[in-house]
Design an enzyme around this catalytic site. Structure first.
Site, PDB file in Angstrom:
ATOM      1  N   ARG A   1      -4.759 -14.477   2.318  1.00  0.00           N
ATOM      2  CA  ARG A   1      -3.469 -13.909   2.622  1.00  0.00           C
ATOM      3  C   ARG A   1      -3.163 -13.197   1.387  1.00  0.00           C
ATOM      4  NH1 ARG A   1      -0.868 -10.546   5.791  1.00  0.00           N
ATOM      5  NH2 ARG A   1       1.152 -10.387   5.645  1.00  0.00           N
TER       6      ARG A   1
ATOM      7  N   ASP B   1      -1.196   3.850  -2.077  1.00  0.00           N
ATOM      8  CA  ASP B   1      -2.078   3.042  -1.204  1.00  0.00           C
ATOM      9  C   ASP B   1      -3.391   2.985  -1.725  1.00  0.00           C
ATOM     10  OD1 ASP B   1      -3.200   1.723   1.101  1.00  0.00           O
ATOM     11  OD2 ASP B   1      -2.302   3.025   2.394  1.00  0.00           O
TER      12      ASP B   1
ATOM     13  N   HIS C   1       0.165   0.156   0.197  1.00  0.00           N
ATOM     14  CA  HIS C   1      -0.099   0.354   1.777  1.00  0.00           C
ATOM     15  C   HIS C   1       1.172  -0.171   2.383  1.00  0.00           C
ATOM     16  CE1 HIS C   1      -2.428   0.281   5.148  1.00  0.00           C
ATOM     17  NE2 HIS C   1      -1.972  -1.085   5.478  1.00  0.00           N
ATOM     18  N   ASP C   2       2.048  -1.185   2.175  1.00  0.00           N
ATOM     19  CA  ASP C   2       2.822  -1.762   2.990  1.00  0.00           C
ATOM     20  C   ASP C   2       4.112  -0.861   3.033  1.00  0.00           C
ATOM     21  OD1 ASP C   2       2.120  -4.218   3.998  1.00  0.00           O
ATOM     22  OD2 ASP C   2       2.976  -5.192   2.768  1.00  0.00           O
TER      23      ASP C   2
ATOM     24  N   SER D   1      -1.760   1.240   9.944  1.00  0.00           N
ATOM     25  CA  SER D   1      -2.837   0.205   9.398  1.00  0.00           C
ATOM     26  C   SER D   1      -3.751   0.170  10.576  1.00  0.00           C
ATOM     27  CB  SER D   1      -2.219  -1.050   8.718  1.00  0.00           C
ATOM     28  OG  SER D   1      -3.028  -1.784   8.190  1.00  0.00           O
TER      29      SER D   1
END
Length: 380
Positions: A250, A333, A361-362, A186
């Site tokens: 967040r 992603d 993505h994580d 990232s």
């Protein structure tokens, strides 16, 4: 689609609870801080700012070989820290700042670093440093400005990805490392890319996980919304270090870090729990990060374009063709789609591998078994 049997809702968002390949772990690490740009020198940022002094918080695992050829420099993501691996003992944990304690005792990639694991400290000298501008011990908005004796706060100068890479290069100087394998995911992958282009003579191998060569309009739009959630919050405008808007920021970011497949697998029968999950992550974030650092680092991400000043993306990435490089995409992603990472690998003449996961993505933080398998074929 893989089923999640059990997921930890800890400080690193989503770690599937499964034993690592080796049950052995490293001794409790000791974070250190180095003054890399002292007051007699200072640090001029790419955009014209100035920091009288720059410190980086870092951790190391293992030792540098006699040939000085086994260093691995790992760059963390947007809200990560230098605490890559291991579990702090209680004395070390209590000596940390409140934000560092809120991050947690366990390193964010702990399952990949240790005896018998892919980053084995008996083989590699593993280095991880908190990025310039962050709030976990490196010089950032929370730091005292030597000129005023007060925290920089909103006066902290804007940074670019190249500034972050330059600070990390000075850390290698400090540690006596001439050349290293660089790995990042990232934001960390962006820094790894820039590091390789700025200091090709210092890179043995390059690994870029879930990161693009340029922060494009889709990714910038997510950052914009997250920043607006903070900037428009009256609490932020009044100087609160953790305004409620950070929780919303967040939540917005988490929607870009995950994927519909993962949400469906967990909450298809009770979708309100997915909403509660986002609220939970937002509340945790208020305790473990600082608003100004979030703004500084997310804006730095938006400056990311390896083609800037190098004749465009294609010309820049072609400079990597003589360097052993591996680009890793993620099939789900949403933030940095796999096609974007795959195309960067093609232009760089690099290897390309892909993580298969419902987690979006994580996944580079979650699917550590796949990450380890991919790295095994490239790092030796």
């Amino acid at each position: 689609m893989r089923e999640i049997a059990l997921e930890a809702w800890g400080d690193h968002e989503a770690l599937i609870l499964k034993p690592p390949r080796s049950p052995l772990s490293i001794p409790p690490p000791r974070p250190r801080t180095a003054v890399l740009f002292p007051r007699r020198e200072g640090f001029y940022t790419e955009l014209g700012g100035f920091l009288p002094e720059v410190r980086l918080r870092f951790e190391t695992y293992g030792g540098l070989s006699r040939k000085r050829d086994n260093a691995v420099l790992v760059f963390h993501a947007l809200t990560g820290s230098a605490h890559l691996a291991g579990v702090y003992d209680e004395a070390t944990f209590q000596s940390l700042s409140p934000l560092e304690r809120a991050f947690g005792k366990e390193g964010w990639w702990d399952s990949l670093v240790g005896p018998g694991r892919i980053l084995d400290p008996s083989l590699y000298y593993v280095i991880s440093a908190n990025h310039l501008g962050s709030c976990y011990g490196s010089t950032g908005p929370l730091s005292l400005d030597p000129r005023t004796g007060k925290p920089y706060g909103k006066d902290f100068p804007p940074l670019t990805i190249r500034d972050l890479a330059r600070a990390q290069a000075r850390l290698l100087d400090h540690l006596g490392v001439e050349k290293a394998t660089v790995i990042g995911g990232s934001l960390g992958g962006m820094v790894a890319l820039e590091f390789a282009l700025m200091y090709p003579e210092r890179v043995r191998k390059l690994v870029v996980l879930a990161a693009p060569p340029r922060h494009g309009p889709w990714a910038r739009a997510f950052n914009h919304l997250a920043r607006q959630a903070i900037l428009l919050d009256p609490g932020y405008q009044e100087g609160h270090p953790a305004p409620r808007g950070m929780a919303l920021a967040r939540g917005i970011a988490m929607m870009s870090y995950r994927a519909p497949e993962g949400f469906a697998a967990r909450w298809q029968e009770a979708p309100e729990l997915g909403e509660a999950y986002l609220d939970y992550q937002g509340e945790k974030f208020l305790k473990r990060f600082h608003a100004e650092s979030y703004l500084v680092l997310s804006r730095a991400m938006d400056t990311h374009d390896v083609g800037r000043g190098r004749g465009g993306l294609e010309a820049a990435l072609k400079r990597l063709r003589d360097l052993p490089a591996l680009f890793v995409g993620i099939d789900t992603d949403l933030l940095y789609p796999a096609w974007e990472v795959r195309e960067a690998a093609r232009l760089a003449g690099a290897r390309y591998r892909e993580i298969k996961s419902p987690h979006g993505h994580d996944a580079f933080l979650i699917e550590t078994d796949q990450v380890e398998e991919i790295l095994e074929a490239f790092l030796p």
